[in-house]
Motif scaffolding. Structure first.
Motif, mmCIF file in Angstrom:
data_model
loop_
_atom_site.group_PDB
_atom_site.id
_atom_site.type_symbol
_atom_site.label_atom_id
_atom_site.label_comp_id
_atom_site.label_asym_id
_atom_site.label_seq_id
_atom_site.Cartn_x
_atom_site.Cartn_y
_atom_site.Cartn_z
ATOM 1 N N SER A 39 0.923 -1.227 0.123
ATOM 2 C CA SER A 39 0.008 -0.064 0.149
ATOM 3 C C SER A 39 0.914 1.239 0.211
ATOM 4 C CB SER A 39 -1.079 -0.022 1.037
ATOM 5 O OG SER A 39 -0.248 0.030 2.545
ATOM 6 N N ASP A 40 1.911 1.326 0.666
ATOM 7 C CA ASP A 40 2.963 2.352 0.734
ATOM 8 C C ASP A 40 3.451 2.665 -0.614
ATOM 9 O OD1 ASP A 40 2.664 2.960 3.319
ATOM 10 O OD2 ASP A 40 4.696 2.159 3.862
ATOM 11 N N ALA A 41 3.840 1.429 -1.536
ATOM 12 C CA ALA A 41 4.346 1.471 -2.690
ATOM 13 C C ALA A 41 3.283 2.031 -3.763
ATOM 14 C CB ALA A 41 4.826 0.203 -3.234
ATOM 15 N N GLN A 42 1.947 1.537 -3.421
ATOM 16 C CA GLN A 42 0.760 2.265 -4.286
ATOM 17 C C GLN A 42 0.736 3.753 -4.114
ATOM 18 O OE1 GLN A 42 -0.291 0.650 -6.931
ATOM 19 N NE2 GLN A 42 -1.673 2.614 -7.227
ATOM 20 N N ARG A 43 0.654 4.183 -2.937
ATOM 21 C CA ARG A 43 0.513 5.514 -2.513
ATOM 22 C C ARG A 43 1.653 6.328 -3.140
ATOM 23 N NH1 ARG A 43 -1.217 3.531 2.386
ATOM 24 N NH2 ARG A 43 0.669 3.791 3.361
ATOM 25 N N ASN A 44 2.841 5.765 -3.010
ATOM 26 C CA ASN A 44 4.286 6.507 -3.863
ATOM 27 C C ASN A 44 3.935 6.691 -5.020
ATOM 28 O OD1 ASN A 44 5.380 6.972 -1.279
ATOM 29 N ND2 ASN A 44 6.829 5.128 -1.492
ATOM 30 N N ARG A 45 3.499 5.444 -5.850
ATOM 31 C CA ARG A 45 3.289 5.718 -7.115
ATOM 32 C C ARG A 45 2.199 6.681 -7.645
ATOM 33 N NH1 ARG A 45 4.046 2.568 -11.798
ATOM 34 N NH2 ARG A 45 2.408 2.274 -13.114
ATOM 35 N N GLU A 46 1.238 6.665 -6.920
ATOM 36 C CA GLU A 46 -0.009 7.549 -7.065
ATOM 37 C C GLU A 46 0.705 8.878 -7.074
ATOM 38 O OE1 GLU A 46 -3.310 6.431 -4.866
ATOM 39 O OE2 GLU A 46 -3.438 4.448 -6.172
ATOM 40 N N ARG A 47 1.488 9.249 -6.012
ATOM 41 C CA ARG A 47 2.008 10.653 -5.754
ATOM 42 C C ARG A 47 2.824 10.840 -6.909
ATOM 43 N NH1 ARG A 47 3.374 9.625 0.050
ATOM 44 N NH2 ARG A 47 5.506 9.773 -0.748
ATOM 45 N N ILE A 48 3.621 10.093 -7.360
ATOM 46 C CA ILE A 48 4.524 10.294 -8.415
ATOM 47 C C ILE A 48 3.789 10.674 -9.588
ATOM 48 C CG2 ILE A 48 6.290 9.357 -9.973
ATOM 49 C CD1 ILE A 48 7.264 7.708 -7.604
ATOM 50 N N LEU A 49 2.828 9.835 -9.810
ATOM 51 C CA LEU A 49 1.890 10.192 -11.027
ATOM 52 C C LEU A 49 1.333 11.620 -11.124
ATOM 53 C CD1 LEU A 49 0.223 6.547 -11.832
ATOM 54 C CD2 LEU A 49 2.011 8.359 -13.288
ATOM 55 N N ARG A 50 0.750 11.978 -9.979
ATOM 56 C CA ARG A 50 0.068 13.276 -10.025
ATOM 57 C C ARG A 50 0.899 14.252 -9.965
ATOM 58 N NH1 ARG A 50 -2.749 10.671 -5.498
ATOM 59 N NH2 ARG A 50 -1.453 11.292 -3.950
ATOM 60 N N ALA A 51 2.096 14.286 -9.412
ATOM 61 C CA ALA A 51 3.123 15.184 -9.455
ATOM 62 C C ALA A 51 3.749 15.345 -10.833
ATOM 63 C CB ALA A 51 4.423 15.025 -8.492
ATOM 64 N N ALA A 52 3.828 14.124 -11.386
ATOM 65 C CA ALA A 52 4.405 14.190 -12.835
ATOM 66 C C ALA A 52 3.385 14.889 -13.690
ATOM 67 C CB ALA A 52 4.773 12.906 -13.283
ATOM 68 N N THR A 53 2.208 14.684 -13.708
ATOM 69 C CA THR A 53 0.989 15.089 -14.425
ATOM 70 C C THR A 53 1.136 16.803 -14.233
ATOM 71 O OG1 THR A 53 -0.235 13.243 -14.197
ATOM 72 C CG2 THR A 53 -1.268 15.260 -14.950
ATOM 73 N N VAL A 54 1.182 17.201 -13.073
ATOM 74 C CA VAL A 54 1.236 18.699 -13.118
ATOM 75 C C VAL A 54 2.462 19.259 -13.746
ATOM 76 C CG1 VAL A 54 1.565 20.467 -11.408
ATOM 77 C CG2 VAL A 54 -0.235 18.678 -10.947
ATOM 78 N N GLU A 55 3.732 18.656 -13.418
ATOM 79 C CA GLU A 55 5.179 19.160 -13.657
ATOM 80 C C GLU A 55 5.171 19.065 -15.233
ATOM 81 O OE1 GLU A 55 7.044 21.079 -11.788
ATOM 82 O OE2 GLU A 55 5.299 20.630 -10.411
ATOM 83 N N LEU A 56 4.768 17.843 -15.889
ATOM 84 C CA LEU A 56 5.057 17.629 -17.381
ATOM 85 C C LEU A 56 4.174 18.293 -18.084
ATOM 86 C CD1 LEU A 56 5.581 13.886 -17.336
ATOM 87 C CD2 LEU A 56 7.101 15.649 -17.869
#
Length: 188
Positions: free
Chosen positions: A7-24
């Motif tokens: 669940s920690d790994a999934q949360r990290n993945r989702e945080r990365i995707l959200r941040a990447a969406t904004v930044e990219l």
């Protein structure tokens, strides 16, 4: 213990995707370290999920396409088909206009020699087909309009400058498309 790690790994993945969406969306060539920092994860965690820029950019694209596609089903559950289609068109326009930077990032990673192919818009095409079928069954649109026809009709959307006041112009274009879809509908 193992479940917590997953669940920690999934949360990290989702945080990365959200941040990447904004930044990219802001900047196609944003450093991956900046995305990791915005996501609040270390470099090792970041690269375990996305070993290279291409993997991240393509997953962000797929993630965003799934969001747009899933909106079609949610709208159909809560609205009449014709209204669901028109509201979904607005969501598609918002996606197209606000994700112009993401499109640039996709072009950067898919244009390199030997780079990955650009993923197709299959979930969005399928969603358009679902909406069009529901509208046709309700007699709200002319029979026989395919998702390909639909996307050809709204192609002008991608000609609108996303840095200008795009919403009124997109709304007018999509209203014209809806008028065309309604012409010849059996329920009209």
């Amino acid at each position: 213990m193992r479940r917590n790690r997953r669940s920690d790994a999934q949360r990290n993945r989702e945080r990365i995707l959200r941040a990447a969406t904004v930044e990219l969306t802001r900047r196609a060539d944003v450093p991956l370290s900046a995305i990791a920092k915005k996501a609040g994860v270390g470099q090792g965690t970041f690269y375990r999920h996305f070993p290279h820029r291409e993997a991240l950019v393509l997953e962000v694209y797929r993630y965003e396409m799934r969001q747009v596609a899933e909106a079609a089903h949610e709208l159909l559950e809560n609205r009449p088909p014709e209204r669901a289609l028109r509201e979904w068109m607005d969501r598609l326009a918002t996606f197209a206009m606000t994700k112009a930077g993401l499109a640039d990032a996709i072009r950067l990673v898919t244009s390199a020699p030997g780079g990955p192919a650009k993923p197709g818009p299959t979930p969005v095409m399928d969603a358009a087909g679902t909406l069009l079928d529901a509208c046709e069954a309700a007699g709200a649109v002319r029979p026989g309009v395919s998702p390909d026809d639909f996307f050809l009709a709204i192609a002008g959307l991608w000609q609108i400058d996303p840095h200008e006041d795009w919403e009124p112009r997109a709304g007018r274009l999509l209203d014209l498309v809806m008028d065309g879809l309604r012409a010849g509908a059996p329920g009209r």
